[in-house]
Design a protein around this motif. Structure first.
Motif, PDB file in Angstrom:
ATOM      1  N   VAL A   1      45.271  51.888 -93.057  1.00  0.00           N
ATOM      2  CA  VAL A   1      44.035  52.049 -93.808  1.00  0.00           C
ATOM      3  C   VAL A   1      43.103  52.797 -92.870  1.00  0.00           C
ATOM      4  O   VAL A   1      43.402  52.935 -91.679  1.00  0.00           O
ATOM      5  N   PRO A   2      41.980  53.326 -93.355  1.00  0.00           N
ATOM      6  CA  PRO A   2      41.149  54.155 -92.470  1.00  0.00           C
ATOM      7  C   PRO A   2      40.745  53.491 -91.155  1.00  0.00           C
ATOM      8  O   PRO A   2      40.642  54.161 -90.133  1.00  0.00           O
ATOM      9  N   GLU A   3      40.554  52.173 -91.157  1.00  0.00           N
ATOM     10  CA  GLU A   3      40.047  51.538 -89.937  1.00  0.00           C
ATOM     11  C   GLU A   3      41.078  50.729 -89.149  1.00  0.00           C
ATOM     12  O   GLU A   3      40.789  50.246 -88.061  1.00  0.00           O
ATOM     13  N   ALA A   4      42.297  50.573 -89.678  1.00  0.00           N
ATOM     14  CA  ALA A   4      43.271  49.730 -88.980  1.00  0.00           C
ATOM     15  C   ALA A   4      44.699  50.089 -89.366  1.00  0.00           C
ATOM     16  O   ALA A   4      44.943  50.727 -90.381  1.00  0.00           O
ATOM     17  N   ALA A   5      45.608  49.637 -88.509  1.00  0.00           N
ATOM     18  CA  ALA A   5      47.042  49.783 -88.774  1.00  0.00           C
ATOM     19  C   ALA A   5      47.643  48.391 -88.907  1.00  0.00           C
ATOM     20  O   ALA A   5      47.381  47.513 -88.082  1.00  0.00           O
ATOM     21  N   GLU A   6      48.430  48.204 -89.966  1.00  0.00           N
ATOM     22  CA  GLU A   6      49.164  46.960 -90.122  1.00  0.00           C
ATOM     23  C   GLU A   6      50.462  47.108 -89.333  1.00  0.00           C
ATOM     24  O   GLU A   6      51.171  48.106 -89.483  1.00  0.00           O
ATOM     25  N   CYS A   7      50.756  46.137 -88.495  1.00  0.00           N
ATOM     26  CA  CYS A   7      51.932  46.205 -87.632  1.00  0.00           C
ATOM     27  C   CYS A   7      52.689  44.887 -87.667  1.00  0.00           C
ATOM     28  O   CYS A   7      52.103  43.828 -87.876  1.00  0.00           O
ATOM     29  N   VAL A   8      53.983  44.965 -87.438  1.00  0.00           N
ATOM     30  CA  VAL A   8      54.822  43.789 -87.267  1.00  0.00           C
ATOM     31  C   VAL A   8      55.260  43.759 -85.811  1.00  0.00           C
ATOM     32  O   VAL A   8      55.724  44.773 -85.266  1.00  0.00           O
ATOM     33  N   VAL A   9      55.108  42.598 -85.176  1.00  0.00           N
ATOM     34  CA  VAL A   9      55.516  42.441 -83.785  1.00  0.00           C
ATOM     35  C   VAL A   9      57.036  42.388 -83.722  1.00  0.00           C
ATOM     36  O   VAL A   9      57.661  41.524 -84.341  1.00  0.00           O
ATOM     37  N   LEU A  10      57.611  43.331 -82.995  1.00  0.00           N
ATOM     38  CA  LEU A  10      59.069  43.378 -82.826  1.00  0.00           C
ATOM     39  C   LEU A  10      59.507  42.635 -81.571  1.00  0.00           C
ATOM     40  O   LEU A  10      60.613  42.090 -81.529  1.00  0.00           O
TER      41      LEU A  10
END
Length: 76
Positions: A54-63
């Protein structure tokens, strides 16, 4: 510390440039996990996969949570 498989939102200004969903990168936690004997801050480092933007953040999954030795190799 974040567990493997945890979803986290990371502010976009903390992300390396030009990343897209599906890309992997290394991230440092902004939370201080402790101090070294010399007084330096200790942070957790993670290998993450970007799953959304999204414009202000990245959704991430911890690998993976990186060992202190692996983190040191990354940051120098």
């Amino acid at each position: 510390m974040l567990a493997t498989g945890t979803t986290a939102w990371i502010p976009i200004e903390l992300m390396p440039p030009d990343l897209h969903p599906g890309d992997e990168c290394h991230m440092m936690s902004s939370v201080v996990a402790g101090k070294t004997d010399s007084g330096n801050d200790v942070h957790y480092y993670y290998r993450v996969k970007i799953t959304g933007l999204v414009p202000e953040a990245a959704e991430c999954v911890v690998l993976e949570t990186l060992s202190p030795e692996a983190a040191e190799a990354i940051i120098g």
